[in-house]
Design an enzyme around this catalytic site. Structure first.
Site, PDB file in Angstrom:
ATOM      1  N   ILE A  57       0.904  -1.154   0.000  1.00 24.86           N
ATOM      2  CA  ILE A  57       0.000   0.000   0.000  1.00 24.86           C
ATOM      3  C   ILE A  57       0.936   1.195   0.000  1.00 24.86           C
ATOM      4  O   ILE A  57       1.574   1.489   1.012  1.00 24.86           O
ATOM      5  CB  ILE A  57      -0.929   0.050   1.235  1.00 24.86           C
ATOM      6  CG1 ILE A  57      -1.973  -1.057   1.182  1.00 24.86           C
ATOM      7  CG2 ILE A  57      -1.629   1.417   1.302  1.00 24.86           C
ATOM      8  CD1 ILE A  57      -2.998  -1.001   2.305  1.00 24.86           C
ATOM      9  N   HIS A 109      -4.980  11.920   3.457  1.00 25.53           N
ATOM     10  CA  HIS A 109      -6.247  12.144   2.749  1.00 25.53           C
ATOM     11  C   HIS A 109      -7.148  10.903   2.790  1.00 25.53           C
ATOM     12  O   HIS A 109      -8.126  10.830   2.063  1.00 25.53           O
ATOM     13  CB  HIS A 109      -5.999  12.539   1.290  1.00 25.53           C
ATOM     14  CG  HIS A 109      -5.402  13.896   1.110  1.00 25.53           C
ATOM     15  ND1 HIS A 109      -6.145  15.056   1.161  1.00 25.53           N
ATOM     16  CD2 HIS A 109      -4.117  14.276   0.896  1.00 25.53           C
ATOM     17  CE1 HIS A 109      -5.342  16.098   0.974  1.00 25.53           C
ATOM     18  NE2 HIS A 109      -4.111  15.644   0.817  1.00 25.53           N
ATOM     19  N   GLY A 110      -6.773   9.921   3.599  1.00 23.75           N
ATOM     20  CA  GLY A 110      -7.583   8.714   3.721  1.00 23.75           C
ATOM     21  C   GLY A 110      -7.378   7.706   2.605  1.00 23.75           C
ATOM     22  O   GLY A 110      -8.162   6.760   2.477  1.00 23.75           O
ATOM     23  N   LYS A 154      -6.410   4.127   3.839  1.00 18.04           N
ATOM     24  CA  LYS A 154      -7.628   3.476   4.351  1.00 18.04           C
ATOM     25  C   LYS A 154      -8.497   2.997   3.183  1.00 18.04           C
ATOM     26  O   LYS A 154      -9.024   1.882   3.202  1.00 18.04           O
ATOM     27  CB  LYS A 154      -8.391   4.484   5.205  1.00 18.04           C
ATOM     28  CG  LYS A 154      -9.657   3.971   5.821  1.00 18.04           C
ATOM     29  CD  LYS A 154     -10.277   5.067   6.683  1.00 18.04           C
ATOM     30  CE  LYS A 154     -11.665   4.698   7.116  1.00 18.04           C
ATOM     31  NZ  LYS A 154     -12.322   5.775   7.845  1.00 18.04           N
ATOM     32  N   ASN A 204       8.725   1.159  10.904  1.00 19.85           N
ATOM     33  CA  ASN A 204       7.697   2.005  10.282  1.00 19.85           C
ATOM     34  C   ASN A 204       6.509   2.127  11.249  1.00 19.85           C
ATOM     35  O   ASN A 204       5.464   1.513  11.065  1.00 19.85           O
ATOM     36  CB  ASN A 204       7.278   1.410   8.928  1.00 19.85           C
ATOM     37  CG  ASN A 204       6.465   2.381   8.098  1.00 19.85           C
ATOM     38  OD1 ASN A 204       5.944   3.376   8.596  1.00 19.85           O
ATOM     39  ND2 ASN A 204       6.344   2.072   6.814  1.00 19.85           N
ATOM     40  N   ASN A 255       4.351   4.497  12.008  1.00 19.61           N
ATOM     41  CA  ASN A 255       3.062   5.021  11.524  1.00 19.61           C
ATOM     42  C   ASN A 255       2.248   3.938  10.838  1.00 19.61           C
ATOM     43  O   ASN A 255       1.039   3.823  11.056  1.00 19.61           O
ATOM     44  CB  ASN A 255       3.271   6.203  10.573  1.00 19.61           C
ATOM     45  CG  ASN A 255       3.756   7.448  11.290  1.00 19.61           C
ATOM     46  OD1 ASN A 255       3.601   7.580  12.502  1.00 19.61           O
ATOM     47  ND2 ASN A 255       4.352   8.352  10.548  1.00 19.61           N
ATOM     48  N   TYR A 260      -2.172  -0.195  10.749  1.00 19.36           N
ATOM     49  CA  TYR A 260      -2.641  -1.576  10.611  1.00 19.36           C
ATOM     50  C   TYR A 260      -3.297  -2.067  11.899  1.00 19.36           C
ATOM     51  O   TYR A 260      -4.296  -2.782  11.855  1.00 19.36           O
ATOM     52  CB  TYR A 260      -1.497  -2.508  10.189  1.00 19.36           C
ATOM     53  CG  TYR A 260      -0.900  -2.142   8.849  1.00 19.36           C
ATOM     54  CD1 TYR A 260      -1.720  -1.848   7.756  1.00 19.36           C
ATOM     55  CD2 TYR A 260       0.467  -2.069   8.665  1.00 19.36           C
ATOM     56  CE1 TYR A 260      -1.186  -1.503   6.523  1.00 19.36           C
ATOM     57  CE2 TYR A 260       1.011  -1.725   7.431  1.00 19.36           C
ATOM     58  CZ  TYR A 260       0.180  -1.441   6.375  1.00 19.36           C
ATOM     59  OH  TYR A 260       0.708  -1.092   5.163  1.00 19.36           O
TER      60      TYR A 260
END
Length: 172
Positions: free
Chosen positions: A96, A105-106, A109, A135, A137, A142
């Protein structure tokens, strides 16, 4: 802001390569030597490698667009395309990636929801991914999505061995 997702095809090969290199570099260049980073980029994102991945029936790529611009992408794997043998009842979220200027900005998600939708459509029992242990963030993201650490494996940035946490979400 309009968010759209489109499945990638071979026609997207060059754009996929460009966004792969851009997003990976933005995310990891500060923590890795240029030699190790470049060795990884050349191995993972050369056109032949990406073409093999795009044409593998057990892998799927999706671009996410924000206001008509490619902002990132998702790569999911099933069956033998998974980077670890997790079984036919599993779907791997291998990548991702979202461009830095489009983060918050989502879109991550949005892409994760697409991966979850694919897993449910294919009646998978679990969805899993590997994330670099440093990582923080991504790990927090997750965890918010219901993933828990279930293991770890080695990830090689060039010849620098690093540790990826394996995180899994199980469906009832």
């Amino acid at each position: 802001m309009a968010k759209n997702i489109k499945k990638c095809t071979l026609e997207d090969l060059h754009e996929l390569q460009a966004i792969s290199i851009e997003t990976f570099t933005e995310t990891f260049e500060e923590q890795n030597s240029p030699e190790h980073l470049n060795a990884y980029l050349e191995r993972a994102y050369n056109l032949n490698q990406l073409e093999q991945e795009l044409t593998n029936h057990s892998s799927q790529f999706f671009f996410v667009y924000l206001d008509q611009e490619v902002a990132g992408y998702l790569k999911v794997n099933t069956e033998e395309a998974q980077s670890e043998a997790m079984g036919d009842d599993s779907l791997e979220v291998e990548r991702i990636y979202v461009k830095k200027k489009f983060q918050k900005h989502g879109l991550g998600k949005h892409l994760m929801n697409k991966a979850l939708e694919i897993a449910m459509e294919q009646k998978k029992k679990k969805i899993w991914l590997g994330v670099w242990e440093d990582n923080k963030n991504a790990i927090a993201f997750y965890q918010k999505k219901g993933f828990v650490q279930t293991g770890s494996h080695s990830f090689f940035m060039g010849d620098d061995e690093q540790v990826d946490l394996i995180m899994t979400k199980t469906f009832l």
